[in-house]
Each structure stands twice: as C-alpha cells, then as structure tokens.
Motif scaffolding. Structure first.
Motif, PDB file in Angstrom:
ATOM      1  N   PRO A 105       9.437 -13.781  -5.538  1.00 52.40           N
ATOM      2  CA  PRO A 105       8.421 -12.947  -6.192  1.00 52.40           C
ATOM      3  C   PRO A 105       8.340 -11.569  -5.527  1.00 52.40           C
ATOM      4  CG  PRO A 105       7.489 -15.012  -5.314  1.00 52.40           C
ATOM      5  CD  PRO A 105       8.849 -14.816  -4.717  1.00 52.40           C
ATOM      6  N   ILE A 106       8.294 -10.543  -6.356  1.00 48.37           N
ATOM      7  CA  ILE A 106       8.178  -9.165  -5.870  1.00 48.37           C
ATOM      8  C   ILE A 106       7.059  -8.487  -6.653  1.00 48.37           C
ATOM      9  CG2 ILE A 106       9.324  -6.913  -5.730  1.00 48.37           C
ATOM     10  CD1 ILE A 106      11.974  -8.369  -5.478  1.00 48.37           C
ATOM     11  N   ALA A 107       6.250  -7.707  -5.957  1.00 52.28           N
ATOM     12  CA  ALA A 107       5.178  -6.984  -6.648  1.00 52.28           C
ATOM     13  C   ALA A 107       5.091  -5.557  -6.141  1.00 52.28           C
ATOM     14  CB  ALA A 107       3.843  -7.686  -6.430  1.00 52.28           C
ATOM     15  N   THR A 108       4.601  -4.716  -7.027  1.00 55.65           N
ATOM     16  CA  THR A 108       4.279  -3.345  -6.671  1.00 55.65           C
ATOM     17  C   THR A 108       2.791  -3.159  -6.960  1.00 55.65           C
ATOM     18  OG1 THR A 108       4.872  -2.556  -8.884  1.00 55.65           O
ATOM     19  CG2 THR A 108       6.583  -2.453  -7.192  1.00 55.65           C
ATOM     20  N   GLY A 109       2.153  -2.315  -6.177  1.00 58.67           N
ATOM     21  CA  GLY A 109       0.725  -2.108  -6.393  1.00 58.67           C
ATOM     22  C   GLY A 109       0.220  -0.874  -5.698  1.00 58.67           C
ATOM     23  N   GLY A 110      -0.963  -0.467  -6.084  1.00 55.84           N
ATOM     24  CA  GLY A 110      -1.530   0.778  -5.590  1.00 55.84           C
ATOM     25  C   GLY A 110      -2.270   0.685  -4.281  1.00 55.84           C
ATOM     26  N   THR A 111      -2.579  -0.533  -3.829  1.00 52.34           N
ATOM     27  CA  THR A 111      -3.365  -0.669  -2.606  1.00 52.34           C
ATOM     28  C   THR A 111      -2.982  -1.937  -1.850  1.00 52.34           C
ATOM     29  OG1 THR A 111      -5.613  -0.976  -1.723  1.00 52.34           O
ATOM     30  CG2 THR A 111      -5.228  -1.735  -3.966  1.00 52.34           C
ATOM     31  N   LEU A 112      -3.087  -1.874  -0.548  1.00 51.93           N
ATOM     32  CA  LEU A 112      -2.804  -3.049   0.274  1.00 51.93           C
ATOM     33  C   LEU A 112      -3.784  -4.191   0.009  1.00 51.93           C
ATOM     34  CD1 LEU A 112      -1.725  -1.593   3.735  1.00 51.93           C
ATOM     35  CD2 LEU A 112      -0.352  -2.878   2.110  1.00 51.93           C
ATOM     36  N   ALA A 113      -4.901  -3.882  -0.643  1.00 55.07           N
ATOM     37  CA  ALA A 113      -5.869  -4.927  -0.980  1.00 55.07           C
ATOM     38  C   ALA A 113      -5.247  -5.978  -1.901  1.00 55.07           C
ATOM     39  CB  ALA A 113      -7.096  -4.315  -1.642  1.00 55.07           C
ATOM     40  N   HIS A 114      -4.164  -5.626  -2.577  1.00 58.17           N
ATOM     41  CA  HIS A 114      -3.488  -6.562  -3.497  1.00 58.17           C
ATOM     42  C   HIS A 114      -2.335  -7.311  -2.835  1.00 58.17           C
ATOM     43  CE1 HIS A 114      -5.845  -5.126  -6.762  1.00 58.17           C
ATOM     44  NE2 HIS A 114      -5.311  -3.925  -6.761  1.00 58.17           N
ATOM     45  N   TYR A 115      -2.151  -7.108  -1.558  1.00 58.14           N
ATOM     46  CA  TYR A 115      -1.008  -7.667  -0.842  1.00 58.14           C
ATOM     47  C   TYR A 115      -0.832  -9.173  -1.027  1.00 58.14           C
ATOM     48  CZ  TYR A 115       1.850  -9.134   3.103  1.00 58.14           C
ATOM     49  OH  TYR A 115       2.809  -9.718   3.884  1.00 58.14           O
ATOM     50  N   LEU A 116      -1.904  -9.924  -0.987  1.00 49.10           N
ATOM     51  CA  LEU A 116      -1.807 -11.382  -1.061  1.00 49.10           C
ATOM     52  C   LEU A 116      -1.907 -11.936  -2.482  1.00 49.10           C
ATOM     53  CD1 LEU A 116      -3.916 -12.293   2.097  1.00 49.10           C
ATOM     54  CD2 LEU A 116      -1.429 -12.351   1.830  1.00 49.10           C
TER      55      LEU A 116
END
Length: 181
Positions: A105-116
C-alpha cells in the motif's frame, strides 16, 4: 515471469499518486516483470455507485488480480482514509481475492496527520480480502512530490529512500519466490 498489478485509487486525471505508481511500475518493467496498471478512472462511475458486480471493467481488473503475484495499491488520503472510489471498487472484488498475493500500500497526502491512515483504515480491508503478506505501508507527503514533464519527482530524500527500499524489497521477495517455484 512475475506479474505485478498497479491499482490507483485517485479520481484525478492528473494525479501525483498515478504518476508515482507509474514510476514504480517502470522499475519493475526494467527488471523484467509483467505489469498491468489500472485506475479507478478506468471504471465507469455508475458501475461503482450502483455496485455493478458484473461490470466488464471491474471483471477485467479482477482477472488481473487473479494472475498477479504482487499488487501495489496507491491512493491519495482524503479525510483520513483512502479514496471512497477505491473502496467502492475493492468492494466489488470477490472474497479472498488477495489471498496468496504480496500487497504494497502506498499513499500520498497533505499532512503527516494522515500517516497511519493506511495501517488503521486500509489494512483491515486488505485482510478481509485474504491478504496475509502486506508490506509496510509507504506514505509520501504531497510537498515531497514535484510534477515534471515526465512524471513526478520525489524531492525528499526520505521519501525516495522509502520508495527505493520498498521496490528493492519487493523485487528481492518476488525474485526469490520465483526461484523456489
């Protein structure tokens, strides 16, 4: 020959996530892997909204899932989860579709708050489909990706190292298992 399926959950036609997955796909092709790439944008929206289990587009993806040794699933993170359209697609897959597959699984996101988000909201979905070999999720901040003429460049050293290490790990795992067979 190893078969790797890339599945993008981004609903955007100019997606950084898609471009990142394409670069990873190229690394596998350069090592001789057979690859397939699908995006949720390849499926008619009505098939997803109305759960058309007999959709031709969905059936095509399911056939590739069946023959894949490795599945690399990428998604932007929206509201602390993978995209709803990706979840809608995966909900159409038969039970145990991911049994015996190696999943990255790979994800991209705007904030480290979404890391998990991948570990807590997506991994259980993958396990429900029978996945038992799920590699450590990779999360890349949007600010660590830069669009270029040929795709996306990972501008953070840490992000590049995580992607390179995951590719190397997957390649070693896949190549080792192909010699065991």
């Amino acid at each position: 020959m190893t078969t790797v399926l890339f599945l993008s959950g981004s609903p955007s036609f100019s997606s950084k996530t898609d471009k990142l997955l394409r670069q990873i796909e190229e690394a596998f092709q350069n090592k001789g892997a057979n690859t397939f790439f699908y995006s949720v944008t390849d499926v008619p929206p009505a098939d997803l909204v109305f759960a058309h289990f007999n959709s031709q587009a969905v059936a095509s993806i399911i056939k590739k899932v069946e023959v894949a040794d490795v599945i690399v699933i990428g998604s932007p993170i929206y509201k602390a989860s993978v995209t709803g359209v990706l979840k809608s697609l995966i909900d159409l897959f038969p039970e145990r579709s991911f049994a015996g597959k190696t999943i990255l699984p790979i994800a991209t996101g705007g904030t480290l708050a979404h890391y998990l988000a991948l570990d807590y909201s997506f991994t259980p979905v993958l396990q429900t489909l029978g996945a038992t070999t799920i590699l450590k999720s990779i999360f890349i901040l949007d600010t660590h990706l830069k669009r270029t003429e040929i795709g996306v460049e990972i501008v953070s050293k840490e992000g590049k190292e995580r992607i390179d290490k995951a590719i190397e790990h997957l390649l070693n795992k896949v190549w080792a298992s192909s010699y065991e067979s």
